[in-house]
Enzyme design. Structure first.
Site, PDB file in Angstrom:
ATOM      1  CG  HIS A  11      -0.370   0.031   2.200  1.00  0.00           C
ATOM      2  ND1 HIS A  11       0.337   1.140   3.164  1.00  0.00           N
ATOM      3  CD2 HIS A  11       0.077  -0.812   3.359  1.00  0.00           C
ATOM      4  CE1 HIS A  11       0.921   1.279   4.349  1.00  0.00           C
ATOM      5  NE2 HIS A  11       1.037  -0.278   4.893  1.00  0.00           N
ATOM      6  CD  GLU A  86       1.978  -5.508   8.317  1.00  0.00           C
ATOM      7  OE1 GLU A  86       2.087  -7.240   8.703  1.00  0.00           O
ATOM      8  OE2 GLU A  86       2.853  -4.783   7.475  1.00  0.00           O
TER       9      GLU A  86
END
Length: 215
Positions: A11, A86
């Site tokens: 990202h 994550e």
């Protein structure tokens, strides 16, 4: 023998990235630079005339908004999968890498020592995280064998995929660079499994990109 190709995309930048703060499952949006990086990344894929079959993204906003830059430019839909998140960093989430050793010294020490079984008080152990990433990687490969797949995720998640593809031990220190909005290619063949093709490509970005601390 079909070759499955995955383009792994971290990202774009967030405010917490700039503050060197552990995000984990905390849902932090892209900052202005991160939004620009996402657009530059998507445009680079368009300029390369990349043909791909499917786009996956983590459900966390920083990844989903990065993937949305591809959605808007290519006119396709993204498959949202929460298992691409994550690692959950438990009591360390929200702390900067300067604060963590002072606020949570024992947990921080377990983290930097890569204690494979330590769950960081309410988070995920490295072993749990590795199993989650291996499972989703295997699932995507099985569903799209021989295809080209784009996958937008996070620094720690992509580092784990690098470890899987390069057969790097979980206990060893990170060797892969995972900059914001980078393009990272791995391939899969039936007899050989996963391998690294290209890694940490940021040529499409204007200016340097931050490394991940969520590792």
């Amino acid at each position: 023998m079909p070759t499955t190709k995955l383009c792994l995309i971290r990202h774009g930048e967030t405010t917490w990235n700039a503050e060197r703060r552990l995000q984990g499952h905390t849902d932090i949006p892209l900052n202005a630079k991160g939004i620009l990086q996402a657009r530059q990344m998507a445009q680079a894929l368009k300029n390369a005339n990349l043909i791909f079959d499917v786009l996956y993204t983590s459900d966390l906003k920083r990844a989903a908004d990065t993937a949305n830059a591809i959605v808007e430019l290519f006119g396709i839909e993204a498959k949202v999968d929460s298992t691409l998140r994550e690692r959950h960093f438990g009591a360390l989430q929200g702390l900067s890498i300067q604060e963590a050793p002072l606020v949570q010294p024992a947990i921080w020490q377990a983290h930097i020592a890569r204690d494979l079984e330590h769950e960081l008080e309410g988070g995920e152990s490295i072993q749990q995280f590795a199993l989650r990433v291996q499972t989703v990687l295997d699932k995507i490969q099985a569903q799209h064998s021989g295809k080209t797949i784009l996958l937008v995720s996070h620094g720690g998640t992509l580092d784990m995929m690098y470890r899987i593809a390069s057969k790097q031990a979980l206990s060893t220190e990170r060797v892969a660079s995972v900059p914001n909005a980078s393009l990272n290619w791995i391939t899969h063949q039936q007899d050989d499994g996963w391998s690294i093709e290209r890694w940490a490509d940021t040529r499409h970005l204007e200016g340097p990109a931050l490394e991940g601390v969520d590792l």
